[in-house]
Design a protein around this motif. Structure first.
Motif, PDB file in Angstrom:
ATOM      1  N   VAL A 162     -10.045   2.944  -4.078  1.00 51.58           N
ATOM      2  CA  VAL A 162      -9.951   3.740  -2.847  1.00 51.58           C
ATOM      3  C   VAL A 162      -9.285   2.921  -1.749  1.00 51.58           C
ATOM      4  N   GLU A 163      -9.641   1.661  -1.652  1.00 50.36           N
ATOM      5  CA  GLU A 163      -9.007   0.789  -0.669  1.00 50.36           C
ATOM      6  C   GLU A 163      -7.525   0.624  -0.980  1.00 50.36           C
ATOM      7  N   ARG A 164      -7.181   0.592  -2.272  1.00 49.63           N
ATOM      8  CA  ARG A 164      -5.767   0.487  -2.655  1.00 49.63           C
ATOM      9  C   ARG A 164      -4.992   1.724  -2.189  1.00 49.63           C
ATOM     10  N   VAL A 165      -5.566   2.898  -2.363  1.00 49.83           N
ATOM     11  CA  VAL A 165      -4.915   4.128  -1.897  1.00 49.83           C
ATOM     12  C   VAL A 165      -4.759   4.104  -0.378  1.00 49.83           C
ATOM     13  N   ARG A 166      -5.789   3.616   0.314  1.00 55.64           N
ATOM     14  CA  ARG A 166      -5.696   3.550   1.778  1.00 55.64           C
ATOM     15  C   ARG A 166      -4.548   2.641   2.212  1.00 55.64           C
ATOM     16  N   ARG A 167      -4.412   1.497   1.545  1.00 59.32           N
ATOM     17  CA  ARG A 167      -3.318   0.580   1.898  1.00 59.32           C
ATOM     18  C   ARG A 167      -1.965   1.203   1.607  1.00 59.32           C
ATOM     19  N   GLN A 168      -1.872   1.931   0.481  1.00 56.01           N
ATOM     20  CA  GLN A 168      -0.598   2.582   0.161  1.00 56.01           C
ATOM     21  C   GLN A 168      -0.200   3.579   1.249  1.00 56.01           C
ATOM     22  N   LEU A 169      -1.162   4.370   1.690  1.00 48.66           N
ATOM     23  CA  LEU A 169      -0.861   5.370   2.720  1.00 48.66           C
ATOM     24  C   LEU A 169      -0.558   4.708   4.054  1.00 48.66           C
ATOM     25  N   ALA A 170      -1.262   3.608   4.364  1.00 48.50           N
ATOM     26  CA  ALA A 170      -1.046   2.938   5.647  1.00 48.50           C
ATOM     27  C   ALA A 170       0.334   2.289   5.710  1.00 48.50           C
ATOM     28  N   GLN A 171       0.878   1.857   4.584  1.00 45.83           N
ATOM     29  CA  GLN A 171       2.161   1.163   4.559  1.00 45.83           C
ATOM     30  C   GLN A 171       3.349   2.109   4.411  1.00 45.83           C
ATOM     31  N   ARG A 172       3.094   3.403   4.294  1.00 40.84           N
ATOM     32  CA  ARG A 172       4.193   4.352   4.064  1.00 40.84           C
ATOM     33  C   ARG A 172       4.940   4.668   5.345  1.00 40.84           C
ATOM     34  N   GLN A 173       6.209   5.019   5.140  1.00 37.35           N
ATOM     35  CA  GLN A 173       7.002   5.552   6.224  1.00 37.35           C
ATOM     36  C   GLN A 173       6.702   7.047   6.381  1.00 37.35           C
ATOM     37  N   ALA A 174       7.079   7.584   7.527  1.00 36.14           N
ATOM     38  CA  ALA A 174       6.748   8.983   7.811  1.00 36.14           C
ATOM     39  C   ALA A 174       7.426   9.943   6.839  1.00 36.14           C
ATOM     40  N   ASP A 175       8.588   9.576   6.304  1.00 38.37           N
ATOM     41  CA  ASP A 175       9.314  10.472   5.408  1.00 38.37           C
ATOM     42  C   ASP A 175       9.045  10.193   3.932  1.00 38.37           C
ATOM     43  N   ASP A 176       8.099   9.311   3.633  1.00 38.55           N
ATOM     44  CA  ASP A 176       7.764   8.995   2.239  1.00 38.55           C
ATOM     45  C   ASP A 176       6.654   9.921   1.771  1.00 38.55           C
ATOM     46  N   LEU A 177       7.019  10.920   0.977  1.00 42.35           N
ATOM     47  CA  LEU A 177       6.061  11.907   0.475  1.00 42.35           C
ATOM     48  C   LEU A 177       5.914  11.811  -1.042  1.00 42.35           C
ATOM     49  N   SER A 178       6.175  10.649  -1.600  1.00 42.30           N
ATOM     50  CA  SER A 178       6.010  10.465  -3.042  1.00 42.30           C
ATOM     51  C   SER A 178       4.522  10.514  -3.403  1.00 42.30           C
ATOM     52  N   PRO A 179       4.191  10.876  -4.656  1.00 46.87           N
ATOM     53  CA  PRO A 179       2.778  10.992  -5.045  1.00 46.87           C
ATOM     54  C   PRO A 179       2.058   9.650  -4.957  1.00 46.87           C
ATOM     55  N   VAL A 180       0.776   9.728  -4.628  1.00 44.32           N
ATOM     56  CA  VAL A 180      -0.084   8.544  -4.580  1.00 44.32           C
ATOM     57  C   VAL A 180      -0.654   8.311  -5.977  1.00 44.32           C
ATOM     58  N   SER A 181      -0.653   7.071  -6.415  1.00 39.80           N
ATOM     59  CA  SER A 181      -1.189   6.742  -7.739  1.00 39.80           C
ATOM     60  C   SER A 181      -2.690   6.970  -7.763  1.00 39.80           C
ATOM     61  N   ASP A 182      -3.153   7.708  -8.789  1.00 36.83           N
ATOM     62  CA  ASP A 182      -4.585   7.958  -8.945  1.00 36.83           C
ATOM     63  C   ASP A 182      -5.186   7.164 -10.106  1.00 36.83           C
ATOM     64  N   ALA A 183      -4.518   6.077 -10.500  1.00 35.14           N
ATOM     65  CA  ALA A 183      -5.005   5.266 -11.614  1.00 35.14           C
ATOM     66  C   ALA A 183      -6.319   4.588 -11.242  1.00 35.14           C
ATOM     67  N   GLN A 184      -7.287   4.651 -12.151  1.00 34.87           N
ATOM     68  CA  GLN A 184      -8.580   3.977 -12.044  1.00 34.87           C
ATOM     69  C   GLN A 184      -9.410   4.455 -10.869  1.00 34.87           C
ATOM     70  N   LEU A 185      -9.096   5.619 -10.324  1.00 31.45           N
ATOM     71  CA  LEU A 185      -9.905   6.142  -9.236  1.00 31.45           C
ATOM     72  C   LEU A 185     -11.193   6.743  -9.784  1.00 31.45           C
ATOM     73  N   PRO A 186     -12.282   6.672  -9.026  1.00 33.12           N
ATOM     74  CA  PRO A 186     -13.524   7.340  -9.470  1.00 33.12           C
ATOM     75  C   PRO A 186     -13.322   8.843  -9.594  1.00 33.12           C
ATOM     76  N   ASP A 187     -14.119   9.456 -10.447  1.00 41.69           N
ATOM     77  CA  ASP A 187     -13.997  10.902 -10.671  1.00 41.69           C
ATOM     78  C   ASP A 187     -14.242  11.685  -9.387  1.00 41.69           C
ATOM     79  N   GLU A 188     -15.077  11.164  -8.473  1.00 37.14           N
ATOM     80  CA  GLU A 188     -15.358  11.877  -7.231  1.00 37.14           C
ATOM     81  C   GLU A 188     -14.190  11.828  -6.258  1.00 37.14           C
TER      82      GLU A 188
END
Length: 454
Positions: free
Chosen positions: A188-214
């Motif tokens: 979850v922290e990895r996803v947060r960092r990915q979103l925080a480092q994105r540019q405003a026009d970067d709408l590529s999918p976020v990786s959901d690898a190894q994320l909890p089922d919830e």
């Protein structure tokens, strides 16, 4: 005192909790560990005290049994005592004859009152409480007593020693919980960092690898949102590019027609110029409407309400009826089971009406006057099918895929149009999960357009 509503208490409790999911998990788990440890410690402490009492009682009983044959049965009185400094008043042994004569005591002056109760009893003596075990033999009564204060101190010391492993394990368990929570929330922290480092026009999918089922459904929905926003951005860019490209020629034509109107020397020339200017304005208006429709269809997601496809087709026929009459064309709805059994699809009723209207409008434009255009709605298995066929020139097989693109026209000479009709049909069909197929009409000889839903 007024009763505070349950919701107020719940809101107050939620406001006191940390907003961080990591901190909430740690607070709840550590609170559970502390509570469970306290309960387990209390039970272990209480159990250790009970076991110590049972052990001391057993020791007193065995001491009395050991003394059962240790004194002569004809003893007449007390023997010499110990040095007062060596006397132990915490554990006392007394022996009485059956006549009530005390013949032995373990400490001088530590005598306890003789009691008639055999077995265990608590006796108040010497300013405290003593635990006394009395046993009668054939000629003697043996009493073994222990000071309860000293006994409690020893029992408490034993009980505290049983809690030592729990006290050592509790911090280790806390560290294990902290490590486990941090490890589990690392994706979850990895996803947060990915979103925080994105540019405003970067709408590529976020990786959901190894994320909890919830958390994985949340990231999946976020990716779907990115996809919809990207599609809306693409549609906006296409609209701007298409508008800039396609409106340049009509606007230039309108300017030339306006100049022709200004140079008209008589009423007849002026009337012709006005007619041409009016036709140019109509064409520009139609182009803008089609551009807006195409952009709206590409950017939007179809609704999921049930739509009667036969009713939408009838409304589309009513829309194109004036154009068909102006060209003396036979435009109608072929009979099918849909007239009695509704063919229902899930989608946007207005968009499906627009799809049928654009197909009919194209067929009417590109079919010579006096021709025939037929529309049909039917069901084939689990799929709903809408077809439009005409008696026009049709489209060559090698050009059928190309005409589905924007601003591509394969038309007869002089037929008006901007090349957006089939592009709009394609956008609406894709939004409803349908496919569009172009082929030759075996019955009328022109073009057959088949839209299959499901």
């Amino acid at each position: 005192m007024k009763n505070v509503p349950t919701t107020s208490w719940r809101s107050a409790l939620q406001s006191m909790l940390p907003r961080s999911l990591r901190m909430r998990l740690l607070v709840f788990l550590l609170a559970a560990i502390v509570l469970a440890g306290a309960v387990q410690g209390a039970l272990a402490y209480r159990g250790a005290l009970d076991e110590a009492d049972a052990l001391f009682d057993y020791h007193m009983q065995q001491t009395a049994l050991a003394l059962r044959s240790g004194l002569p049965v004809d003893a007449q009185g007390l023997g010499p005592g110990l040095d007062p400094e060596d006397e132990n008043h915490e554990f006392i042994v007394q022996v009485w004859t059956n006549e009530g004569l005390r013949i032995f005591e373990s400490a001088v002056g530590a005598a306890l009152p003789q009691i008639a109760v055999l077995g265990f009893a608590n006796v108040q003596a010497r300013g405290g409480t003593y635990r006394v075990f009395s046993m009668q033999t054939r000629s003697q009564v043996i009493q073994v007593a222990q000071n309860m204060a000293a006994r409690r101190d020893m029992a408490r010391s034993l009980a505290l020693r049983t809690l030592a492993p729990l006290a050592i394990m509790a911090p280790l368990l806390v560290l294990a919980v902290w490590w486990g929570v941090s490890r589990s929330l690392a994706p979850v922290e990895r996803v947060r960092r990915q979103l925080a480092q994105r540019q405003a026009d970067d709408l590529s999918p976020v990786s959901d690898a190894q994320l909890p089922d919830e958390v994985q459904p949340l990231v999946s929905e976020l990716n779907l949102l990115f996809e919809r926003v990207q599609r809306a951005f693409d549609a906006q860019e296409h609209f701007v590019a298409d508008a800039a490209h396609e409106l340049r020629s009509p606007l230039a034509a309108l300017r030339l027609q306006l100049q022709g109107l200004q140079r008209a020397g008589d009423d007849a020339a002026r009337a012709v110029a006005i007619e041409r200017l009016s036709a140019g304005i109509d064409r520009a208006t139609r182009l803008v409407e089609q551009l807006l429709t195409l952009a709206r269809q590409e950017a939007s997601t179809a609704t999921t309400e049930p739509v009667d496809l036969h009713a939408a087709a009838q409304l589309a026929l009513a829309d194109v009826a004036p154009a068909a009459q102006a060209r003396s064309m036979d435009v109608g709805l072929l009979h099918s089971d849909a007239a009695t059994v509704p063919v229902t699809v899930r989608g946007d009723a207005e968009a499906l009406r627009m799809l049928a209207r654009n197909l009919l409008d194209n067929a009417i434009k590109y079919t010579p006057p006096g021709g025939q255009v037929d529309l049909q709605v039917r069901r084939e298995g689990d799929a709903a099918v809408l077809t439009v066929e005409d008696s026009g020139p049709g489209i060559a097989p090698e050009h059928r895929e190309r005409v589905m693109q924007r601003f591509v026209r394969e038309t007869s000479e002089g037929a008006p149009g901007s090349g957006l009709g089939l592009a709009i049909v394609q956008a609406i069909a894709q939004g409803h999960g349908a496919t569009v197929q172009l082929s030759a009409s075996p019955r009328l000889g022109g073009l057959l357009v088949t839209v299959r839903f499901g």
